[in-house]
Design an enzyme around this catalytic site. Structure first.
Site, PDB file in Angstrom:
ATOM      1  N   GLY A 105       0.798  -1.218   0.000  1.00  0.00           N
ATOM      2  CA  GLY A 105       0.000   0.000   0.000  1.00  0.00           C
ATOM      3  C   GLY A 105       0.836   1.275   0.000  1.00  0.00           C
ATOM      4  CG  LEU A 106       3.999   1.858   2.042  1.00  0.00           C
ATOM      5  CD1 LEU A 106       5.300   1.680   2.802  1.00  0.00           C
ATOM      6  CD2 LEU A 106       3.165   2.970   2.691  1.00  0.00           C
ATOM      7  CB  SER A 108       6.410  -0.395  -4.527  1.00  0.00           C
ATOM      8  OG  SER A 108       5.561  -1.492  -4.705  1.00  0.00           O
ATOM      9  CB  SER A 109       3.075  -1.045  -8.809  1.00  0.00           C
ATOM     10  OG  SER A 109       1.873  -0.492  -8.380  1.00  0.00           O
ATOM     11  CB  ALA A 110       2.363   4.454  -8.627  1.00  0.00           C
ATOM     12  CB  ALA A 111       7.514   4.379  -6.960  1.00  0.00           C
ATOM     13  CG  ASP A 155      -0.971   4.467  -5.374  1.00  0.00           C
ATOM     14  OD1 ASP A 155      -1.778   5.041  -4.621  1.00  0.00           O
ATOM     15  OD2 ASP A 155      -0.553   3.314  -5.182  1.00  0.00           O
TER      16      ASP A 155
HETATM   17  O1  PMV Z   1      -3.550   0.182  -1.620  1.00  0.00           O
HETATM   18  P1  PMV Z   1      -3.184   1.428  -2.303  1.00  0.00           P
HETATM   19  O2  PMV Z   1      -2.097   2.173  -1.633  1.00  0.00           O
HETATM   20  O3  PMV Z   1      -2.980   1.297  -3.765  1.00  0.00           O
HETATM   21  O4  PMV Z   1      -4.386   2.449  -2.086  1.00  0.00           O
HETATM   22  C1  PMV Z   1      -5.631   2.186  -2.538  1.00  0.00           C
HETATM   23  C2  PMV Z   1      -6.469   3.386  -2.294  1.00  0.00           C
HETATM   24  C3  PMV Z   1      -7.921   3.148  -2.664  1.00  0.00           C
HETATM   25  O5  PMV Z   1      -8.607   4.365  -2.398  1.00  0.00           O
HETATM   26  C4  PMV Z   1      -8.518   2.052  -1.791  1.00  0.00           C
HETATM   27  C5  PMV Z   1      -8.080   2.756  -4.136  1.00  0.00           C
HETATM   28  C6  PMV Z   1      -7.725   3.852  -5.104  1.00  0.00           C
HETATM   29  O6  PMV Z   1      -7.460   3.520  -6.275  1.00  0.00           O
HETATM   30  O7  PMV Z   1      -7.755   5.051  -4.736  1.00  0.00           O
END
Ligand code: PMV
Length: 347
Positions: A105-106, A108-111, A155
């Site tokens: 959830g930090l 890393s794939s967008a980075a 992201d």
């Molecule tokens: O899990 P992450 O860090 O890719 O965050 C998802 C955030 C959500 O709001 C749940 C989904 C999104 O695309 O915004």
């Protein structure tokens, strides 16, 4: 603390015989307010963290990533970028390093998309600077592809732009409007207005606590979509998250970090009620609470990471680690994607 695998500019001796032609890095992100609700147009705030991913590229006989052949299944983002910028160009060996834990959830794939995109774009057009709008649009498409069509541009925009990014379905009074993003999702057309804000600096830190539990974003987002479909009145919970996010955003703009922390904890109560927290997240959040201004899960939840806002990063970090989390510490708002090494004479 997570150990840094690699720091600073890439060294040529780790790349084999050919010198590094270009290196680019991009930050991970942490969501302060509004995850899940942002998928339904509510405002959300994300921060670029200090932890970065670096990609360095040197010419080679065939395309490879960290010594293995570039594989469309394993590296869909990199393959798409290669086909966009360098399909007919010289093959490259890519080396990826950094300290953003993956699948937690930090961002890393967008980075990865941001750093690889910036590096490849530089090789294709060394005379042009980084096209942040184009790069974040590309990275958003790649995220949406990976999340079965449901992804906000959070992201991608945070990693590319850096600093603090605000998303909303309307142009907000706070911050500098950057661009509009649109996406066709299984639930219909979505539109986000993307802004950058620069909150006043203060001696506050984010401590990220990783549960080590993997919960795919796509599954979490689909679970919320299902809950809303079976009980449409629960949209009120989504709107309540938006209200708290707006309050948190106003506090951030004012530099009132006590109120920011308070809004984060309120946001957590709403996320828990929505069903996206987990026992592991709750335990790390509880551990952080006595030394923090506020704490909540960050990202899709179900596992992954929590974040605490604190003036005592060492104590907060130790408390989270004692409760079984692995921690990272970051200041609020860091540099977006950048070229760390460039060359103007590309073979
Ligand atoms: O899990 P992450 O860090 O890719 O965050 C998802 C955030 C959500 O709001 C749940 C989904 C999104 O695309 O915004």
């Amino acid at each position: 603390m997570c150990k840094k695998e690699y720091e600073g500019l890439p060294r040529e001796d780790i790349m084999g015989e050919n010198p590094v032609l270009v290196a680019a890095s991009a930050p991970g992100k942490c969501i302060l307010f509004g995850e899940h609700a942002v998928v339904y147009g509510q405002p959300a705030v994300a921060v670029a963290i200090e932890q970065r991913l670096t990609v360095s590229m040197s010419s080679a006989l065939t395309w490879s990533v960290d010594g293995s052949a570039l594989d469309e299944q394993k590296h869909p983002h990199i393959t798409l970028l290669r086909d966009t910028w360098l399909k007919h160009g010289q093959p490259m060996a890519l080396h990826v390093s950094g300290d953003i834990p993956s699948a937690s959830g930090l961002g890393s794939s967008a980075a990865l998309s941001a750093a690889v995109g910036a590096a490849m774009h530089h090789l294709a057009h060394p005379e042009k600077g980084i096209d942040r709008d184009g790069l974040s649009a590309f990275a958003h498409r790649a995220e949406a592809h990976a999340q079965q069509g449901r992804a906000s541009p959070m992201d991608a925009s945070t990693s590319v732009e850096g600093g603090v990014v605000v998303l909303s379905d309307r142009r907000e009074a706070h911050g500098r409007w950057l661009y509009t993003r649109r996406l066709s999702t299984p639930e219909g057309e979505r539109r986000w207005e993307v802004h950058g804000i620069a909150p006043p600096e203060d001696d506050v830190y984010l401590v990220l606590g990783n549960t080590g539990v993997h919960a795919p974003t796509a599954r979490q987002v689909a679970m919320v979509a299902e809950a809303l479909k079976s009980k449409p009145s629960r949209m009120q919970e989504i709107q309540a998250i938006g209200t708290v996010a707006r309050r948190g955003l106003a506090a951030l703009v004012d530099g009132d970090y006590e109120a920011v922390g308070h809004a984060m904890s309120e946001n957590q109560i709403l996320l828990r009620n929505l069903g996206v927290s987990s026992p592991e997240l709750e335990s790390l959040i509880r551990a952080a609470a006595p030394t923090a201004l506020g704490a909540k899960l960050t990202g899709a939840g179900g596992g992954g990471c929590m974040v605490a806002l604190t003036r005592h990063p060492k104590q907060t970090s130790e408390a989270i680690e004692l409760a079984g989390g692995r921690t990272l510490v970051s200041k609020i708002g860091n540099t977006g994607v950048r070229l760390d090494k460039r060359t103007d004479s590309i073979p």
